[in-house]
Every structure is written in C-alpha cells, then in structure tokens.
Design a protein around this motif. Structure first.
Motif, PDB file in Angstrom:
ATOM      1  N   GLY A   1      46.547  18.131  23.731  1.00 29.36           N
ATOM      2  CA  GLY A   1      45.881  19.176  24.494  1.00 29.36           C
ATOM      3  C   GLY A   1      46.728  19.538  25.699  1.00 29.36           C
ATOM      4  N   SER A   2      46.338  20.583  26.373  1.00 30.78           N
ATOM      5  CA  SER A   2      47.093  21.042  27.537  1.00 30.78           C
ATOM      6  C   SER A   2      46.990  20.038  28.672  1.00 30.78           C
ATOM      7  CB  SER A   2      46.564  22.404  27.998  1.00 30.78           C
ATOM      8  OG  SER A   2      45.192  22.316  28.332  1.00 30.78           O
ATOM      9  N   SER A   3      47.911  20.109  29.630  1.00 28.93           N
ATOM     10  CA  SER A   3      47.871  19.226  30.799  1.00 28.93           C
ATOM     11  C   SER A   3      46.555  19.424  31.539  1.00 28.93           C
ATOM     12  CB  SER A   3      49.048  19.532  31.733  1.00 28.93           C
ATOM     13  OG  SER A   3      50.273  19.245  31.103  1.00 28.93           O
ATOM     14  N   GLY A   4      45.946  18.300  31.923  1.00 23.88           N
ATOM     15  CA  GLY A   4      44.699  18.363  32.663  1.00 23.88           C
ATOM     16  C   GLY A   4      43.458  18.430  31.804  1.00 23.88           C
ATOM     17  N   CYS A   5      43.615  18.291  30.463  1.00 25.54           N
ATOM     18  CA  CYS A   5      42.447  18.386  29.587  1.00 25.54           C
ATOM     19  C   CYS A   5      41.672  17.084  29.481  1.00 25.54           C
ATOM     20  CB  CYS A   5      42.856  18.875  28.195  1.00 25.54           C
ATOM     21  SG  CYS A   5      43.693  17.647  27.187  1.00 25.54           S
ATOM     22  N   GLY A   6      42.167  16.019  30.091  1.00 27.04           N
ATOM     23  CA  GLY A   6      41.435  14.755  30.074  1.00 27.04           C
ATOM     24  C   GLY A   6      41.984  13.707  29.138  1.00 27.04           C
ATOM     25  N   LYS A   7      43.189  13.935  28.573  1.00 27.66           N
ATOM     26  CA  LYS A   7      43.763  12.963  27.635  1.00 27.66           C
ATOM     27  C   LYS A   7      43.964  11.595  28.278  1.00 27.66           C
ATOM     28  CE  LYS A   7      47.495  15.298  26.687  1.00 27.66           C
ATOM     29  NZ  LYS A   7      47.285  16.417  27.637  1.00 27.66           N
ATOM     30  N   SER A   8      44.554  11.581  29.487  1.00 25.09           N
ATOM     31  CA  SER A   8      44.818  10.309  30.161  1.00 25.09           C
ATOM     32  C   SER A   8      43.524   9.626  30.570  1.00 25.09           C
ATOM     33  CB  SER A   8      45.705  10.535  31.389  1.00 25.09           C
ATOM     34  OG  SER A   8      46.993  10.979  31.002  1.00 25.09           O
ATOM     35  N   THR A   9      42.537  10.406  30.997  1.00 29.02           N
ATOM     36  CA  THR A   9      41.224   9.835  31.326  1.00 29.02           C
ATOM     37  C   THR A   9      40.608   9.195  30.099  1.00 29.02           C
ATOM     38  OG1 THR A   9      40.842  11.444  33.093  1.00 29.02           O
ATOM     39  CG2 THR A   9      38.900  10.384  32.153  1.00 29.02           C
ATOM     40  N   LEU A  10      40.709   9.880  28.964  1.00 28.01           N
ATOM     41  CA  LEU A  10      40.186   9.337  27.710  1.00 28.01           C
ATOM     42  C   LEU A  10      40.845   8.006  27.377  1.00 28.01           C
ATOM     43  CD1 LEU A  10      38.541   9.630  25.087  1.00 28.01           C
ATOM     44  CD2 LEU A  10      40.462  10.964  24.156  1.00 28.01           C
TER      45      LEU A  10
ATOM     46  N   VAL B   1      44.971  14.360  13.753  1.00 34.49           N
ATOM     47  CA  VAL B   1      45.293  14.822  15.100  1.00 34.49           C
ATOM     48  C   VAL B   1      44.040  15.462  15.692  1.00 34.49           C
ATOM     49  CG1 VAL B   1      46.698  16.382  16.495  1.00 34.49           C
ATOM     50  CG2 VAL B   1      47.712  15.236  14.508  1.00 34.49           C
ATOM     51  N   HIS B   2      43.611  14.939  16.842  1.00 32.84           N
ATOM     52  CA  HIS B   2      42.450  15.474  17.533  1.00 32.84           C
ATOM     53  C   HIS B   2      42.926  16.494  18.566  1.00 32.84           C
ATOM     54  CE1 HIS B   2      39.999  12.345  15.710  1.00 32.84           C
ATOM     55  NE2 HIS B   2      40.871  11.446  16.135  1.00 32.84           N
ATOM     56  N   VAL B   3      42.446  17.716  18.455  1.00 32.85           N
ATOM     57  CA  VAL B   3      42.834  18.798  19.364  1.00 32.85           C
ATOM     58  C   VAL B   3      41.771  18.915  20.449  1.00 32.85           C
ATOM     59  CG1 VAL B   3      43.405  21.241  19.571  1.00 32.85           C
ATOM     60  CG2 VAL B   3      43.957  20.001  17.455  1.00 32.85           C
ATOM     61  N   MET B   4      42.216  18.857  21.726  1.00 34.97           N
ATOM     62  CA  MET B   4      41.284  18.929  22.848  1.00 34.97           C
ATOM     63  C   MET B   4      41.385  20.266  23.552  1.00 34.97           C
ATOM     64  SD  MET B   4      41.313  15.141  24.616  1.00 34.97           S
ATOM     65  CE  MET B   4      39.913  15.560  25.674  1.00 34.97           C
ATOM     66  N   ARG B   5      40.260  20.747  24.025  1.00 38.13           N
ATOM     67  CA  ARG B   5      40.226  21.967  24.821  1.00 38.13           C
ATOM     68  C   ARG B   5      40.493  21.613  26.282  1.00 38.13           C
ATOM     69  NH1 ARG B   5      33.728  23.302  25.570  1.00 38.13           N
ATOM     70  NH2 ARG B   5      33.413  21.802  27.257  1.00 38.13           N
ATOM     71  N   PRO B   6      40.812  22.605  27.116  1.00 37.22           N
ATOM     72  CA  PRO B   6      40.987  22.359  28.550  1.00 37.22           C
ATOM     73  C   PRO B   6      39.703  21.843  29.188  1.00 37.22           C
ATOM     74  CG  PRO B   6      41.945  24.473  27.941  1.00 37.22           C
ATOM     75  CD  PRO B   6      41.159  24.004  26.750  1.00 37.22           C
ATOM     76  N   ARG B   7      39.865  21.284  30.383  1.00 35.90           N
ATOM     77  CA  ARG B   7      38.764  20.647  31.105  1.00 35.90           C
ATOM     78  C   ARG B   7      37.528  21.544  31.200  1.00 35.90           C
ATOM     79  NH1 ARG B   7      41.381  18.993  35.873  1.00 35.90           N
ATOM     80  NH2 ARG B   7      40.675  20.864  36.926  1.00 35.90           N
ATOM     81  N   PRO B   8      36.332  20.936  30.938  1.00 31.07           N
ATOM     82  CA  PRO B   8      36.137  19.536  30.575  1.00 31.07           C
ATOM     83  C   PRO B   8      36.585  19.264  29.138  1.00 31.07           C
ATOM     84  CG  PRO B   8      34.040  20.671  30.498  1.00 31.07           C
ATOM     85  CD  PRO B   8      35.034  21.649  31.054  1.00 31.07           C
ATOM     86  N   GLY B   9      37.377  18.204  28.983  1.00 30.57           N
ATOM     87  CA  GLY B   9      37.974  17.902  27.702  1.00 30.57           C
ATOM     88  C   GLY B   9      36.953  17.564  26.639  1.00 30.57           C
ATOM     89  N   ARG B  10      37.156  18.137  25.476  1.00 29.30           N
ATOM     90  CA  ARG B  10      36.312  17.841  24.317  1.00 29.30           C
ATOM     91  C   ARG B  10      37.155  18.071  23.078  1.00 29.30           C
ATOM     92  NH1 ARG B  10      30.934  21.264  23.263  1.00 29.30           N
ATOM     93  NH2 ARG B  10      30.080  19.901  24.889  1.00 29.30           N
ATOM     94  N   VAL B  11      36.945  17.252  22.044  1.00 28.08           N
ATOM     95  CA  VAL B  11      37.659  17.452  20.782  1.00 28.08           C
ATOM     96  C   VAL B  11      37.043  18.644  20.067  1.00 28.08           C
ATOM     97  CG1 VAL B  11      38.232  16.453  18.543  1.00 28.08           C
ATOM     98  CG2 VAL B  11      38.274  15.012  20.589  1.00 28.08           C
TER      99      VAL B  11
END
Length: 268
Positions: free
Chosen positions: A53-62, A220-230
């Motif tokens: 996902g894009s930067s800031g979408c919550g990947k690292s938080t996840l 591959v799980h695709v996440m949307r921008p914040r708030p992050g969701r698959v």
C-alpha cells in the motif's frame, strides 16, 4: 472471465490457519490518527503473504500489532490459538537493516535472542543449531567473522538466521532487503523463498515493491490509504520454486498491472 476474476483465490485444500486478525483497528487518540480500520487477515501454515500500500497506509502499524509491539484499539490477534498480548517467543521479526552488534561474531549475533531470553549457557547450547542455519543460508565458514567483514546481503542472511534460531511460528518481515541494490535484492528474495520452503515457514512481508510481493507471495493483500484496510486479496498462482525468469512472463505482468491499478484507484 473478467480481469478481476482471474485473480480470485483458486480452490485448494485448506491448510491450518496459524495467525488470524479479526476486525483489527488502531487509533492514536493523542494525535487523532485513525491508522487502521477493520483489518481481517488469515495466514495459513507454510504460506507466504505480503501487504502492499502507499506510504502512511498503516502497514508498519499492522506489523507492530502482529508482532505484539502495539495493542489494537479494537479487534483480536490470535497466533497458534492464543491471543497476541505482547512480544512472544513464537514470533520472529526482521527489519530493513540487519542491526548486528559489531563487537559480536556472526554466530554470537545469531544466538543473541537465546542469550537475552535464557542466558549464556542456553545460548552456547544453540551454537550447533546456529551453524546449521548459517549453512542453510550459504554462510558456512563465517561463524567467527565480525559484521564489519560481511557484505550487506551477507549481514541480512545472518539476520535471517537470528530470526530463525528461536524456531518461531511466523516470520514478520519489514522490507528486509530495501537497503540493498537491485541485483542483491533479487538474489536475497530467492534465498528467502528457498529458506521458507526448506522450513515450511509461515511468512508475512511488508513491502513497497509490487514485483517483490508477487514473486514471493501466495497472496498479496492490497491496502487503501489511511485509515488502512485490506481492499483486495490477490492470489498468486505461480508454481514454486519461483524463479526470476517468471518476472518476464505475461501472467506476472498482468498481476503487477492489476495490483498497481488497484493501488492507483485507492489513491485517487
């Protein structure tokens, strides 16, 4: 069959679910940031999954929540049938940089998690296991070498050994090869695949690279921008072991294009 249907998961014999996230959300109240919203994930034993996902979408938080380094604001995180309420022995994590201690030999760095957890005597008892792991990743003979004498790729292979020495149920990978040059990164991705297949490891990768996610992953799980969701889970129906030659195939290109178009759509 339409383009989207081509990337739906194929029917296969279900495997044991090792790791499961249900309705996980994360809000940082002090900063008024809604980082994650209703994330649901299931990792099957021996599978390799990626999230992109894009930067800031919550990947690292996840990833921090999955590692037990942060608690979700809502939802549940369960590994091997037990809630993840903090760091655990059965969770292995690897970061963007090897972070080996320069005053310790390669082998001493590998057994460090055992030494911290159980003491020096227990770490010494794991030296033989550490040597076998070094052999597995192609570093036999480098047991007594210090990190300053290792290349970037060799240091990351040593970091893989350090992650594996505790025999974790799941491997969490935070862009582990992003600091390497392209050729070294391709080589290390193939090495990571080989190691995971040899140990039937369950792996979860955070990456910004669509080709890297596709060449390594079963899904591959695709996440949307914040708030992050698959927003979509893309099944990667490529045979294993994967090879770099697959990158040039039309099917691989179609997968990359599909994921990129979905990311572009979410960012619009």
């Amino acid at each position: 069959m339409n383009a989207a249907a081509a990337f739906l998961p194929a029917e296969s014999k279900p495997r044991e679910v090792v790791y499961e996230l249900k309705s996980v959300s994360k809000t940082y109240a002090m900063r008024q940031i809604h980082a994650l919203d209703n994330v649901n994930l299931r990792l099957e034993r021996g599978s390799f999954s990626s999230v992109i996902g894009s930067s800031g979408c919550g990947k690292s938080t996840l990833l921090k929540i999955m590692a037990g380094l942060q608690s979700p604001s809502a939802g549940s995180v369960v590994l091997a049938g037990k809630p993840v309420l903090g760091p655990r022995r059965d969770i292995g994590m690897m970061f963007q940089h090897a972070t080996l201690f320069p005053w310790r030999t390669t082998l001493e760095n590998i057994v460090l998690p055992i030494e911290i957890r159980d003491g020096k005597q227990a770490a010494a008892a794991k030296h033989e296991a550490g040597r076998r792991l070094l052999d597995l990743v192609g570093l036999k003979g480098f047991e007594n070498v210090y990190p300053g004498e290792l290349s970037g790729g060799m240091a990351q292979r040593a970091a893989i050994c350090r992650m594996l020495i505790t025999e974790p149920e799941v491997l969490l990978l935070d862009e582990p090869f992003s600091a390497l040059d392209e050729l070294s990164r391709d080589f290390m991705n193939m090495e990571l695949q080989r190691i995971c297949m040899a140990r039937n490891a369950t792996a979860f990768l955070v990456t910004h690279s669509i080709p890297e996610a596709v060449i390594l992953s079963d899904v591959v799980h695709v996440m949307r921008p914040r708030p992050g969701r698959v927003v979509e889970t893309v099944a990667i129906d490529l045979p294993r072991p994967r090879t770099l030659e697959m990158i040039t195939t039309p099917y691989f290109g179609a997968l990359v294009a599909h994921i990129r178009s979905r990311l572009d759509k979410e960012a619009a």
